[in-house]
Design an enzyme around this catalytic site. Sequence first.
Site, mmCIF file in Angstrom:
data_model
loop_
_atom_site.group_PDB
_atom_site.id
_atom_site.type_symbol
_atom_site.label_atom_id
_atom_site.label_comp_id
_atom_site.label_asym_id
_atom_site.label_seq_id
_atom_site.Cartn_x
_atom_site.Cartn_y
_atom_site.Cartn_z
ATOM 1 N NE ARG A 107 -3.814 0.897 2.099
ATOM 2 C CZ ARG A 107 -5.000 1.127 2.682
ATOM 3 N NH1 ARG A 107 -5.092 1.963 3.686
ATOM 4 N NH2 ARG A 107 -6.072 0.515 2.252
ATOM 5 C CG HIS A 134 -8.671 0.493 -2.425
ATOM 6 N ND1 HIS A 134 -7.870 -0.553 -2.004
ATOM 7 C CD2 HIS A 134 -9.330 0.923 -1.306
ATOM 8 C CE1 HIS A 134 -8.034 -0.739 -0.717
ATOM 9 N NE2 HIS A 134 -8.920 0.131 -0.268
ATOM 10 C CD GLN A 137 -13.141 -0.993 -0.170
ATOM 11 O OE1 GLN A 137 -12.239 -0.745 0.631
ATOM 12 N NE2 GLN A 137 -14.356 -1.318 0.225
ATOM 13 C CG ASP A 231 -13.260 7.172 -0.630
ATOM 14 O OD1 ASP A 231 -13.127 7.154 0.607
ATOM 15 O OD2 ASP A 231 -12.327 6.932 -1.425
ATOM 16 C CB CYS A 272 -13.922 2.167 0.654
ATOM 17 S SG CYS A 272 -13.439 3.909 0.713
ATOM 18 N NE ARG A 317 -11.120 -4.215 1.339
ATOM 19 C CZ ARG A 317 -10.122 -3.385 1.688
ATOM 20 N NH1 ARG A 317 -10.353 -2.366 2.465
ATOM 21 N NH2 ARG A 317 -8.887 -3.570 1.231
HETATM 22 N N1 NVA Z 1 -9.730 7.314 -1.283
HETATM 23 C C1 NVA Z 1 -9.326 6.919 0.057
HETATM 24 C C2 NVA Z 1 -9.604 5.464 0.270
HETATM 25 C C3 NVA Z 1 -9.268 4.958 1.653
HETATM 26 C C4 NVA Z 1 -9.560 3.508 1.813
HETATM 27 C C5 NVA Z 1 -7.871 7.222 0.263
HETATM 28 O O1 NVA Z 1 -7.068 6.925 -0.632
HETATM 29 O O2 NVA Z 1 -7.515 7.779 1.309
HETATM 30 N N1 CP Z 2 -11.193 0.700 2.982
HETATM 31 C C1 CP Z 2 -9.912 0.626 3.363
HETATM 32 O O1 CP Z 2 -9.006 0.357 2.549
HETATM 33 O O2 CP Z 2 -9.694 0.838 4.679
HETATM 34 P P1 CP Z 2 -8.283 0.985 5.402
HETATM 35 O O3 CP Z 2 -7.665 2.278 4.911
HETATM 36 O O4 CP Z 2 -8.589 0.995 6.859
HETATM 37 O O5 CP Z 2 -7.408 -0.181 5.007
#
Ligand code: NVA
Ligand code: CP
Length: 338
Positions: A107, A134, A137, A231, A272, A317
């Site tokens: 990540r 992502h 997800q 989101d 998410c 998830r």
């Molecule tokens: N769009 C958000 C998703 C978090 C799971 C981010 O990248 O922070």
């Molecule tokens: N939805 C999601 O990816 O959550 P986290 O950022 O907690 O992993």
Amino acid sequence: MASLQGRDFLKLLDFSAQDINHMLDLAAAFKAMKHRGVPHRLLEGRNIVLLFEKTSTRTRCSFEVAGYDLGMGVTFLDPASSQVSKKESIADSARVLSRFYDGIEYRGFGQAIVEELAEYADCPVWNGLTDEWHPTQMIADMLTLREAFGDDLRGRKLVFMGDARNNVANSLMVVCAKLGLDYTACGPQQNQPEEWLVERCRELARESGSAICVTDSVEEGCAGADVLYTDVWVSMGEPDEVWEQRIGALSPYQVNDAAFALAEPDAIFLHCLPAYHDVKTKVGQDIFERFGLTQMEVTDAVFESPRSRVFDEAENRMHAIKAIMYATLSDAPLPSQV
Ligand code: NVA
Ligand code: CP
């Protein structure tokens, strides 16, 4: 269907509808086993490593629990506790870690980083979120939709409200186009998806028989929706300074009762997570103090309503990530007794 064993899982553009449905079937099977208490240590003796350059609750915990349930050893590395990127290049780290591990989760920031990791690693690499995509997800989200509407999701309409060019929105547009759901990106012009991706998804949608729509009209976007999805307005890695502009631009796209009034009567809400639906977080409190908002991309009323499937989605998830790891690490069908 071609085996997915040995494949990287970097973005859904790389997978066919058949591949995605296979992972969804596996996720549902793993979920049933978990709920029935049937052990499934099918990858005993393997080891995986999780590299996180951004924070996480769901993704990290999903990889860890899924790894343990499958009988694997799991190592978690955050940016402060390894040499990756700071003292050792991605290419070198990939070649070192592949000597120890059977799979690598990453990540972080640019998609190019996870793509480079995959190029140099000789084991599967799984994208746990980048600035652009992502994908894990999406398997959870589509599993949640199958549970709400049945396994054949073709013809359902999913609307993404808000920052419709972020990693989650991009990924939703692709998965919907592949699986034959109608997808609407609903947000102001500056938050709409990039043209090349819209074109690519429209080509995919022509094959699956669905439609991709981009609009700044909430009325047009939400009409007849089966799913309203949103989101956060500012994603991880974006500067704090953008909050003010985003609040101004995206407030009309909040998911609230008025948006649901335009949707189908049995429409559901997905997010998410994490979500800013109240002021019980540090960021939520800070935004309240600076801008006077008590809820942002979704109202607390919608978030807490029976329409909201966000905690099923969060649970999924883990089942989804288990399925993705299993599909890419083994081509053995699930034993029928489990
Ligand atoms: N769009 C958000 C998703 C978090 C799971 C981010 O990248 O922070
Ligand atoms: N939805 C999601 O990816 O959550 P986290 O950022 O907690 O992993």
